[in-house]
Design a protein around this motif. Structure first.
Motif, PDB file in Angstrom:
ATOM      1  N   TYR A 206       9.993  39.045   3.456  1.00  0.00           N
ATOM      2  CA  TYR A 206       9.285  39.811   2.429  1.00  0.00           C
ATOM      3  C   TYR A 206      10.067  41.045   1.997  1.00  0.00           C
ATOM      4  O   TYR A 206      10.096  41.398   0.810  1.00  0.00           O
ATOM      5  CB  TYR A 206       7.901  40.233   2.934  1.00  0.00           C
ATOM      6  N   LEU A 207      10.697  41.736   2.953  1.00  0.00           N
ATOM      7  CA  LEU A 207      11.325  43.013   2.645  1.00  0.00           C
ATOM      8  C   LEU A 207      12.690  42.883   1.981  1.00  0.00           C
ATOM      9  O   LEU A 207      12.996  43.600   1.020  1.00  0.00           O
ATOM     10  CB  LEU A 207      11.468  43.860   3.917  1.00  0.00           C
ATOM     11  N   ASP A 208      13.549  42.021   2.484  1.00  0.00           N
ATOM     12  CA  ASP A 208      14.948  41.986   2.034  1.00  0.00           C
ATOM     13  C   ASP A 208      15.128  41.876   0.519  1.00  0.00           C
ATOM     14  O   ASP A 208      15.995  42.554  -0.043  1.00  0.00           O
ATOM     15  CB  ASP A 208      15.696  40.843   2.729  1.00  0.00           C
ATOM     16  N   PRO A 209      14.333  41.055  -0.196  1.00  0.00           N
ATOM     17  CA  PRO A 209      14.588  40.924  -1.643  1.00  0.00           C
ATOM     18  C   PRO A 209      14.061  42.090  -2.484  1.00  0.00           C
ATOM     19  O   PRO A 209      14.379  42.174  -3.678  1.00  0.00           O
ATOM     20  CB  PRO A 209      13.833  39.632  -2.015  1.00  0.00           C
TER      21      PRO A 209
ATOM     22  N   LEU B 132      15.550  55.291   6.701  1.00  0.00           N
ATOM     23  CA  LEU B 132      15.400  54.161   5.791  1.00  0.00           C
ATOM     24  C   LEU B 132      15.739  52.840   6.471  1.00  0.00           C
ATOM     25  O   LEU B 132      15.097  51.818   6.215  1.00  0.00           O
ATOM     26  CB  LEU B 132      16.281  54.359   4.552  1.00  0.00           C
ATOM     27  N   ARG B 133      16.729  52.845   7.329  1.00  0.00           N
ATOM     28  CA  ARG B 133      17.056  51.610   8.057  1.00  0.00           C
ATOM     29  C   ARG B 133      15.848  51.131   8.858  1.00  0.00           C
ATOM     30  O   ARG B 133      15.529  49.932   8.869  1.00  0.00           O
ATOM     31  CB  ARG B 133      18.238  51.845   9.001  1.00  0.00           C
ATOM     32  N   ALA B 134      15.194  52.065   9.540  1.00  0.00           N
ATOM     33  CA  ALA B 134      14.035  51.690  10.351  1.00  0.00           C
ATOM     34  C   ALA B 134      12.916  51.130   9.467  1.00  0.00           C
ATOM     35  O   ALA B 134      12.296  50.108   9.800  1.00  0.00           O
ATOM     36  CB  ALA B 134      13.534  52.902  11.141  1.00  0.00           C
ATOM     37  N   LEU B 135      12.669  51.784   8.333  1.00  0.00           N
ATOM     38  CA  LEU B 135      11.635  51.293   7.432  1.00  0.00           C
ATOM     39  C   LEU B 135      11.977  49.924   6.865  1.00  0.00           C
ATOM     40  O   LEU B 135      11.105  49.050   6.734  1.00  0.00           O
ATOM     41  CB  LEU B 135      11.424  52.299   6.297  1.00  0.00           C
ATOM     42  N   CYS B 136      13.236  49.721   6.529  1.00  0.00           N
ATOM     43  CA  CYS B 136      13.662  48.424   5.978  1.00  0.00           C
ATOM     44  C   CYS B 136      13.606  47.319   7.017  1.00  0.00           C
ATOM     45  O   CYS B 136      13.590  46.137   6.664  1.00  0.00           O
ATOM     46  CB  CYS B 136      15.063  48.530   5.388  1.00  0.00           C
ATOM     47  N   ARG B 137      13.598  47.680   8.282  1.00  0.00           N
ATOM     48  CA  ARG B 137      13.373  46.692   9.345  1.00  0.00           C
ATOM     49  C   ARG B 137      11.881  46.445   9.551  1.00  0.00           C
ATOM     50  O   ARG B 137      11.503  45.625  10.402  1.00  0.00           O
ATOM     51  CB  ARG B 137      14.010  47.162  10.653  1.00  0.00           C
ATOM     52  N   GLY B 138      11.034  47.180   8.806  1.00  0.00           N
ATOM     53  CA  GLY B 138       9.589  47.009   8.942  1.00  0.00           C
ATOM     54  C   GLY B 138       8.998  47.827  10.063  1.00  0.00           C
ATOM     55  O   GLY B 138       7.886  47.531  10.528  1.00  0.00           O
ATOM     56  N   GLU B 139       9.686  48.872  10.495  1.00  0.00           N
ATOM     57  CA  GLU B 139       9.202  49.712  11.588  1.00  0.00           C
ATOM     58  C   GLU B 139       8.432  50.908  11.027  1.00  0.00           C
ATOM     59  O   GLU B 139       8.920  51.617  10.152  1.00  0.00           O
ATOM     60  CB  GLU B 139      10.375  50.207  12.445  1.00  0.00           C
ATOM     61  N   ASP B 140       7.247  51.132  11.541  1.00  0.00           N
ATOM     62  CA  ASP B 140       6.412  52.248  11.088  1.00  0.00           C
ATOM     63  C   ASP B 140       5.415  52.595  12.196  1.00  0.00           C
ATOM     64  O   ASP B 140       4.391  51.930  12.346  1.00  0.00           O
ATOM     65  CB  ASP B 140       5.675  51.879   9.797  1.00  0.00           C
TER      66      ASP B 140
ATOM     67  N   THR C 136      18.870  46.460  -3.034  1.00  0.00           N
ATOM     68  CA  THR C 136      17.702  45.858  -2.389  1.00  0.00           C
ATOM     69  C   THR C 136      17.586  46.393  -0.967  1.00  0.00           C
ATOM     70  O   THR C 136      18.525  46.988  -0.427  1.00  0.00           O
ATOM     71  CB  THR C 136      17.801  44.331  -2.343  1.00  0.00           C
ATOM     72  N   LEU C 137      16.439  46.139  -0.349  1.00  0.00           N
ATOM     73  CA  LEU C 137      16.257  46.560   1.040  1.00  0.00           C
ATOM     74  C   LEU C 137      17.212  45.805   1.964  1.00  0.00           C
ATOM     75  O   LEU C 137      17.691  46.342   2.964  1.00  0.00           O
ATOM     76  CB  LEU C 137      14.807  46.343   1.469  1.00  0.00           C
ATOM     77  N   GLY C 138      17.490  44.555   1.614  1.00  0.00           N
ATOM     78  CA  GLY C 138      18.469  43.796   2.396  1.00  0.00           C
ATOM     79  C   GLY C 138      19.852  44.408   2.295  1.00  0.00           C
ATOM     80  O   GLY C 138      20.583  44.484   3.295  1.00  0.00           O
ATOM     81  N   ASP C 139      20.237  44.852   1.081  1.00  0.00           N
ATOM     82  CA  ASP C 139      21.521  45.542   0.899  1.00  0.00           C
ATOM     83  C   ASP C 139      21.606  46.756   1.805  1.00  0.00           C
ATOM     84  O   ASP C 139      22.652  47.027   2.410  1.00  0.00           O
ATOM     85  CB  ASP C 139      21.692  45.998  -0.554  1.00  0.00           C
ATOM     86  N   LEU C 140      20.506  47.508   1.904  1.00  0.00           N
ATOM     87  CA  LEU C 140      20.513  48.730   2.708  1.00  0.00           C
ATOM     88  C   LEU C 140      20.737  48.408   4.184  1.00  0.00           C
ATOM     89  O   LEU C 140      21.500  49.097   4.873  1.00  0.00           O
ATOM     90  CB  LEU C 140      19.198  49.484   2.504  1.00  0.00           C
ATOM     91  N   LEU C 141      20.079  47.368   4.670  1.00  0.00           N
ATOM     92  CA  LEU C 141      20.249  47.001   6.078  1.00  0.00           C
ATOM     93  C   LEU C 141      21.675  46.551   6.370  1.00  0.00           C
ATOM     94  O   LEU C 141      22.209  46.799   7.457  1.00  0.00           O
ATOM     95  CB  LEU C 141      19.275  45.889   6.458  1.00  0.00           C
ATOM     96  N   ARG C 142      22.304  45.915   5.397  1.00  0.00           N
ATOM     97  CA  ARG C 142      23.664  45.403   5.618  1.00  0.00           C
ATOM     98  C   ARG C 142      24.742  46.444   5.328  1.00  0.00           C
ATOM     99  O   ARG C 142      25.914  46.245   5.676  1.00  0.00           O
ATOM    100  CB  ARG C 142      23.895  44.168   4.744  1.00  0.00           C
ATOM    101  N   ALA C 143      24.368  47.558   4.693  1.00  0.00           N
ATOM    102  CA  ALA C 143      25.360  48.566   4.302  1.00  0.00           C
ATOM    103  C   ALA C 143      25.952  49.263   5.522  1.00  0.00           C
ATOM    104  O   ALA C 143      25.273  49.480   6.527  1.00  0.00           O
ATOM    105  CB  ALA C 143      24.711  49.593   3.380  1.00  0.00           C
TER     106      ALA C 143
ATOM    107  N   ARG D   3      11.306  50.405  -4.150  1.00  0.00           N
ATOM    108  CA  ARG D   3       9.957  50.094  -3.695  1.00  0.00           C
ATOM    109  C   ARG D   3       9.651  50.699  -2.340  1.00  0.00           C
ATOM    110  O   ARG D   3       8.485  50.777  -1.943  1.00  0.00           O
ATOM    111  CB  ARG D   3       9.780  48.569  -3.602  1.00  0.00           C
ATOM    112  N   MET D   4      10.669  51.121  -1.611  1.00  0.00           N
ATOM    113  CA  MET D   4      10.442  51.623  -0.261  1.00  0.00           C
ATOM    114  C   MET D   4       9.868  53.028  -0.280  1.00  0.00           C
ATOM    115  O   MET D   4      10.324  53.879  -1.028  1.00  0.00           O
ATOM    116  CB  MET D   4      11.745  51.590   0.550  1.00  0.00           C
ATOM    117  N   TRP D   5       8.878  53.238   0.539  1.00  0.00           N
ATOM    118  CA  TRP D   5       8.288  54.552   0.746  1.00  0.00           C
ATOM    119  C   TRP D   5       9.395  55.542   1.137  1.00  0.00           C
ATOM    120  O   TRP D   5      10.287  55.209   1.913  1.00  0.00           O
ATOM    121  CB  TRP D   5       7.239  54.422   1.858  1.00  0.00           C
ATOM    122  N   THR D   6       9.364  56.745   0.591  1.00  0.00           N
ATOM    123  CA  THR D   6      10.327  57.851   0.784  1.00  0.00           C
ATOM    124  C   THR D   6      11.537  57.761  -0.142  1.00  0.00           C
ATOM    125  O   THR D   6      12.347  58.685  -0.163  1.00  0.00           O
ATOM    126  CB  THR D   6      10.848  58.013   2.230  1.00  0.00           C
TER     127      THR D   6
END
Length: 395
Positions: free
Chosen positions: A175-178, A226-234, A202-209, A183-186
């Motif tokens: 759900y998150l990567d595309p 942001l990395r933590a949020l893009c992994r779905g951690e909250d 994209t959020l996937g781009d951020l995780l791979r950056a 769209r990400m909070w913050t």
């Protein structure tokens, strides 16, 4: 021992104000409905999905909405009606959990972790909440479910309107990567543009950056958040009954105020609203703040302290009026397009016995009690102070 996974639900009523208007007036069904202030400086509160197709959105000036959607039906907000429906909706929430964090009249987070013992799954709870809201109000709610607030809210947003979606742990990346990084909070506009410049879209781009690109765009600290949020951690908890920070009232004028006497009358009117709401909640505040906006859009704020925490209209007004007069006398050609007042500095732990024994506790005024009782019985504004009468007919 492994910690049990949380069960969080996010409920958001679909185009709430506009949906209530359609419920009460079925002839509006299928039309573009915009709930908005209809004056020269009015703004949109809510637009239904038919109106949104023309680019109408919340907080847009009504004049702009009319240009985009001239054939729409424009309706003045009825806040008392929306509050009554909201009370029914929140009553449904209370049947499933006491841990409810209200975000607005039409939106809330629920922690139903403890309720899983009574239901087969979080989806079963979410479905029952959605069905009960529909049965009791006739309105649709979008319901998102997951193991934290970030993902539950995302689930309701992705499935709107009339949504129902659960995001399980193994589905998070799908759900998150595309999703666009904005769209990400913050992630605000500035951060979004900075991320785009380094190729992160994209959020996937951020995780791979790599760290260098990410930290160059938003800094090391924000980047790792942001990395933590893009992994779905909250880890944020659902906070029930958050303490009220301030109580405020303000008014935007169709015609700028250019006399101190009329500005004082409007200030008294707002102080009556603030005092009444504070007394209804049993809250006493220490700080009085005023908000003064000159045309076209220059905002000033001033604040001062009450001698004793209180909620009496005369004491709030005395401080607010002094602040207004000081500001007014400092300007050669004072004019106001907006005026507001707020009461803050509440301390729920402070009792009357803990207050300064040498200060005069003038917070209990017989006039306030009489006014509150009459307005509760006959409607807000049924009884006002004489000074407020200058504002009548100028709404």
């Amino acid at each position: 021992m492994q910690t049990a996974q949380r069960a969080i639900i996010h409920v958001d009523m679909d185009a709430f104000y506009a949906s209530v208007e359609e419920l009460d007036d079925p002839s509006l069904k299928g039309k573009a409905v915009v709930v908005a202030g209809l004056g020269r400086r009015g703004v949109v509160s809510t637009a239904n999905y038919e109106a949104r197709r023309f680019g109408v959105r919340s907080a847009m000036p009504t004049a702009e909405a009319r240009r985009r959607c001239p054939h729409g039906v424009y309706v003045v907000p009825r806040h008392a009606r929306y509050k009554a429906i909201s009370d029914v909706v929140f009553g449904v929430f209370g049947q499933f959990t006491p841990v409810v964090e209200g975000l607005s009249l039409d939106e809330a987070f629920l922690d139903v972790s403890a309720s899983l013992r009574l239901f087969s799954s979080v989806e079963a709870i979410g479905r029952q909440i959605k069905d009960d809201i529909r049965a009791r109000t006739g309105l649709n709610a979008s319901v998102g479910m997951s193991h934290n607030k970030l993902l539950a809210k995302l689930a309701s947003e992705l499935s709107k309107p009339d949504g129902f979606l659960a995001i399980r742990p193994e589905e998070v990346r799908g759900y998150l990567d595309p999703l666009p990084v904005g769209r990400m909070w913050t992630v605000g506009k500035v951060a979004e543009e900075a991320l785009h410049k380094v190729g992160i879209r994209t959020l996937g781009d951020l995780l791979r950056a790599d760290d260098w690109r990410l930290h160059k765009a938003v800094g090391a600290r924000h980047g790792e958040q942001l990395r933590a949020l893009c992994r779905g951690e909250d880890p944020r908890p659902v906070v029930a009954e958050a303490a009220e920070v301030s109580i405020s009232a303000e008014w935007t004028f169709e015609t700028d105020l250019d006399t101190l006497a009329l500005a004082e009358a409007w200030m008294l009117r707002q102080c009556e609203r603030v005092g009444s709401r504070a007394r209804a909640r049993g809250l006493k505040g220490r700080t009085v703040s005023v908000k003064l906006r000159e045309p076209p859009f220059v905002t000033h704020s001033r604040q001062a302290q009450l001698p004793v925490p209180g909620h009496a209209t005369p004491e709030i007004y005395a401080v607010a009026r002094r602040l207004l007069q000081t500001w007014w006398n400092q300007h050669p050609r004072p004019r106001l397009r907006l005026l507001g007042v707020s009461l803050s500095g509440f301390d729920a732990r402070q009792s009357d016995e803990q207050q300064d024994m040498f200060a005069t506790p003038a917070s209990e005024k017989p006039s306030d009690g009489v006014q509150d009782r009459i307005n509760q019985r006959f409607g807000a504004g049924a009884l006002v102070r004489a000074g407020v009468l200058k504002t009548r007919g100028k709404d």
